[in-house]
Design a protein around this motif. Structure first.
Motif, PDB file in Angstrom:
ATOM      1  N   LYS A  84       0.849  -1.192   0.000  1.00 18.96           N
ATOM      2  CA  LYS A  84       0.000   0.000   0.000  1.00 18.96           C
ATOM      3  C   LYS A  84       0.885   1.242   0.000  1.00 18.96           C
ATOM      4  O   LYS A  84       1.765   1.387   0.853  1.00 18.96           O
ATOM      5  CB  LYS A  84      -0.920  -0.006   1.222  1.00 18.96           C
ATOM      6  N   ILE A  85       0.650   2.123  -0.944  1.00 23.71           N
ATOM      7  CA  ILE A  85       1.419   3.357  -1.058  1.00 23.71           C
ATOM      8  C   ILE A  85       0.581   4.517  -0.535  1.00 23.71           C
ATOM      9  O   ILE A  85      -0.581   4.660  -0.913  1.00 23.71           O
ATOM     10  CB  ILE A  85       1.814   3.628  -2.529  1.00 23.71           C
ATOM     11  N   PRO A  86       1.143   5.355   0.339  1.00 23.80           N
ATOM     12  CA  PRO A  86       0.385   6.500   0.865  1.00 23.80           C
ATOM     13  C   PRO A  86      -0.064   7.442  -0.250  1.00 23.80           C
ATOM     14  O   PRO A  86       0.600   7.568  -1.285  1.00 23.80           O
ATOM     15  CB  PRO A  86       1.395   7.186   1.797  1.00 23.80           C
ATOM     16  N   VAL A  87      -1.181   8.106  -0.018  1.00 23.15           N
ATOM     17  CA  VAL A  87      -1.716   9.048  -1.003  1.00 23.15           C
ATOM     18  C   VAL A  87      -0.707  10.154  -1.291  1.00 23.15           C
ATOM     19  O   VAL A  87      -0.571  10.620  -2.432  1.00 23.15           O
ATOM     20  CB  VAL A  87      -3.043   9.657  -0.493  1.00 23.15           C
ATOM     21  N   GLY A  88       0.016  10.561  -0.276  1.00 28.57           N
ATOM     22  CA  GLY A  88       0.985  11.646  -0.446  1.00 28.57           C
ATOM     23  C   GLY A  88       2.295  11.217  -1.074  1.00 28.57           C
ATOM     24  O   GLY A  88       3.232  12.013  -1.162  1.00 28.57           O
ATOM     25  N   GLY A  89       2.390   9.962  -1.487  1.00 31.79           N
ATOM     26  CA  GLY A  89       3.624   9.489  -2.104  1.00 31.79           C
ATOM     27  C   GLY A  89       4.579   8.884  -1.091  1.00 31.79           C
ATOM     28  O   GLY A  89       4.245   8.719   0.091  1.00 31.79           O
ATOM     29  N   ILE A  90       5.789   8.594  -1.554  1.00 34.90           N
ATOM     30  CA  ILE A  90       6.748   7.871  -0.731  1.00 34.90           C
ATOM     31  C   ILE A  90       8.160   8.208  -1.188  1.00 34.90           C
ATOM     32  O   ILE A  90       8.381   8.534  -2.363  1.00 34.90           O
ATOM     33  CB  ILE A  90       6.479   6.344  -0.842  1.00 34.90           C
ATOM     34  N   THR A  91       9.122   8.173  -0.269  1.00 36.25           N
ATOM     35  CA  THR A  91      10.507   8.441  -0.659  1.00 36.25           C
ATOM     36  C   THR A  91      11.102   7.202  -1.323  1.00 36.25           C
ATOM     37  O   THR A  91      10.614   6.087  -1.137  1.00 36.25           O
ATOM     38  CB  THR A  91      11.362   8.820   0.560  1.00 36.25           C
ATOM     39  N   ARG A  92      12.147   7.432  -2.102  1.00 34.59           N
ATOM     40  CA  ARG A  92      12.806   6.311  -2.781  1.00 34.59           C
ATOM     41  C   ARG A  92      13.361   5.313  -1.777  1.00 34.59           C
ATOM     42  O   ARG A  92      13.256   4.094  -1.970  1.00 34.59           O
ATOM     43  CB  ARG A  92      13.923   6.844  -3.676  1.00 34.59           C
ATOM     44  N   TYR A  93      13.938   5.785  -0.672  1.00 36.16           N
ATOM     45  CA  TYR A  93      14.493   4.868   0.330  1.00 36.16           C
ATOM     46  C   TYR A  93      13.401   3.962   0.895  1.00 36.16           C
ATOM     47  O   TYR A  93      13.578   2.747   0.986  1.00 36.16           O
ATOM     48  CB  TYR A  93      15.145   5.650   1.475  1.00 36.16           C
ATOM     49  N   GLU A  94      12.271   4.552   1.280  1.00 35.14           N
ATOM     50  CA  GLU A  94      11.216   3.744   1.886  1.00 35.14           C
ATOM     51  C   GLU A  94      10.625   2.761   0.874  1.00 35.14           C
ATOM     52  O   GLU A  94      10.359   1.601   1.211  1.00 35.14           O
ATOM     53  CB  GLU A  94      10.112   4.636   2.443  1.00 35.14           C
ATOM     54  N   LEU A  95      10.431   3.203  -0.360  1.00 38.72           N
ATOM     55  CA  LEU A  95       9.882   2.305  -1.378  1.00 38.72           C
ATOM     56  C   LEU A  95      10.822   1.144  -1.646  1.00 38.72           C
ATOM     57  O   LEU A  95      10.395  -0.014  -1.720  1.00 38.72           O
ATOM     58  CB  LEU A  95       9.630   3.080  -2.678  1.00 38.72           C
ATOM     59  N   ASP A  96      12.110   1.429  -1.769  1.00 45.80           N
ATOM     60  CA  ASP A  96      13.085   0.357  -1.986  1.00 45.80           C
ATOM     61  C   ASP A  96      13.121  -0.604  -0.801  1.00 45.80           C
ATOM     62  O   ASP A  96      13.216  -1.828  -0.971  1.00 45.80           O
ATOM     63  CB  ASP A  96      14.477   0.946  -2.205  1.00 45.80           C
ATOM     64  N   THR A  97      13.057  -0.051   0.409  1.00 47.91           N
ATOM     65  CA  THR A  97      13.100  -0.888   1.612  1.00 47.91           C
ATOM     66  C   THR A  97      11.888  -1.808   1.689  1.00 47.91           C
ATOM     67  O   THR A  97      12.017  -3.009   1.966  1.00 47.91           O
ATOM     68  CB  THR A  97      13.158  -0.006   2.874  1.00 47.91           C
ATOM     69  N   LEU A  98      10.699  -1.256   1.460  1.00 44.30           N
ATOM     70  CA  LEU A  98       9.481  -2.066   1.516  1.00 44.30           C
ATOM     71  C   LEU A  98       9.507  -3.183   0.480  1.00 44.30           C
ATOM     72  O   LEU A  98       9.148  -4.333   0.775  1.00 44.30           O
ATOM     73  CB  LEU A  98       8.254  -1.179   1.295  1.00 44.30           C
ATOM     74  N   GLN A  99       9.947  -2.862  -0.727  1.00 42.07           N
ATOM     75  CA  GLN A  99       9.990  -3.880  -1.778  1.00 42.07           C
ATOM     76  C   GLN A  99      11.035  -4.951  -1.481  1.00 42.07           C
ATOM     77  O   GLN A  99      10.797  -6.145  -1.683  1.00 42.07           O
ATOM     78  CB  GLN A  99      10.283  -3.218  -3.131  1.00 42.07           C
ATOM     79  N   TYR A 100      12.186  -4.504  -1.007  1.00 42.99           N
ATOM     80  CA  TYR A 100      13.271  -5.446  -0.680  1.00 42.99           C
ATOM     81  C   TYR A 100      12.834  -6.416   0.410  1.00 42.99           C
ATOM     82  O   TYR A 100      13.020  -7.641   0.293  1.00 42.99           O
ATOM     83  CB  TYR A 100      14.494  -4.651  -0.236  1.00 42.99           C
TER      84      TYR A 100
END
Length: 259
Positions: A84-100
Motif C-alpha cells: 500500500k502506497i500513501p496518497v501523499g507518495g513515498i521516498t525512494r528509500y522507503e519504497l526500496d526498503t518495503l519492496q526489498y
C-alpha cells in the motif's frame, strides 16, 4: 544500478511440478529462519525507522525527492508485490526498503512452505535463534532483572555446590527474564514490522518470546558457570596463600623456640 529485487521469481509450473513439490534442505530452512529473524530484529527495525523518518523530514524540506502514489504503485505492481502506497507518495528509500523486505519475505515463506520433517523445522528454528542473538537489544533484554537478587541468591544457596543444580537454577531464572524481556520489547517489534507491511502475526510474536526464554536460559547458565569458575580459582588461590602463611608462621615459631 543493478536491480536488487529480482531475487525470487515465480513458482512456475513444469512437467515436473512446481517449486513447492521439492522439500527445502536443512540449510535452506536455517537460512530462511536466520533472514526472518534479522529482518524483524528490534535494532534493525529501529535503524530503518530512523532512516525513514529522516528521509520524510528531508522530503518536507525539499531536500529529498518524493515519488507520487501512482508511479510508486506501478513500480510495485511490475514486481508482482502487494504493498500500500500513501496518497501523499513515498521516498525512494522507503519504497526500496518495503519492496526489498517483501521480496525477502516471499522467499522465506516459499522455503517455509517447502520445509517438512523434524530436521528442517529444527534448522529453521535454530536459524531464527541465531538471528536473534545478533541483535544487541535482544541480548540486553535478557538481563532485565525480573527475578530479584535476593530470590536468585536464595535459589542458588538452596542448590548448594552442585554444578548441575546451580546451572538448572540459572537456566530457569534466565528463561524467566529472557521471555519477560522479549515480551517487553515485542510491541515495538510488532509495530515496526507491520509498519513495513510484513506479514507479522501473533505466531511471530510468540516465537520471539520463546527465543527470548531460550537465549536467557543459555546466557545466564554460561555466564554463571564462568563466574563460578573464576570465584573458585580465586578462593583456591586465597586458601593456598593462607596455608603458606601458616607454614611460614610455624617455621618462625620453631626457630624462635630453638633460639
Amino acid at each position: 544500478m543493478p536491480d536488487i529485487f529480482d531475487m525470487v521469481g515465480d513458482a512456475t509450473t513444469t512437467d515436473k511440478g512446481t517449486i513447492y513439490d521439492y522439500n527445502a534442505s536443512a540449510g535452506e530452512a536455517f537460512g530462511a529462519g536466520l533472514e526472518r529473524s534479522i529482518d524483524t530484529n528490534p535494532f534493525a527495525l529501529g535503524v530503518r525507522a530512523a532512516r525513514t523518518f529522516s528521509e520524510d523530514m528531508g522530503s518536507l524540506a525539499g531536500a529529498v525527492d518524493r515519488i507520487d502514489q501512482k508511479t510508486a504503485e506501478a513500480e510495485v505492481k511490475s514486481r508482482g508485490l502487494d504493498l500500500k502506497i500513501p496518497v501523499g507518495g513515498i521516498t525512494r528509500y522507503e519504497l526500496d526498503t518495503l519492496q526489498y523486505l517483501k521480496q525477502r519475505e516471499i522467499r522465506q515463506n516459499t522455503v517455509s512452505a517447502r520445509t517438512h520433517g523434524v530436521v528442517g523445522t529444527a534448522a529453521g528454528f535454530a536459524g531464527g535463534l541465531v538471528g536473534s542473538l545478533t541483535d544487541p537489544i535482544n541480548v540486553a533484554s535478557n538481563f532485565i532483572p525480573f527475578v530479584s537478587e535476593a530470590r536468585y541468591a536464595r535459589w542458588l544457596a538452596q542448590a548448594g555446590e552442585s554444578t548441575l543444580a546451580r546451572a538448572a537454577v540459572r537456566v530457569g531464572a534466565g528463561a524467566i527474564e529472557g521471555a519477560a524481556g522479549a515480551a517487553v520489547v515485542e510491541p515495538l517489534v510488532y509495530a515496526g514490522a507491520t509498519s513495513e507491511q510484513l506479514d507479522y502475526t501473533s505466531s511471530d510474536s510468540f516465537l520471539n518470546v520463546a527465543f527470548g526464554g531460550i537465549m536467557g536460559g543459555g546466557l545466564h547458565a554460561i555466564g554463571g558457570a564462568v563466574h563460578d569458575a573464576r570465584v573458585g580459582r580465586a578462593l583456591r588461590g586465597l586458601d593456598t596463600g593462607i596455608q603458606g602463611n601458616d607454614a611460614l608462621r610455624a617455621q618462625v615459631e620453631l626457630r624462635d623456640a630453638a633460639a
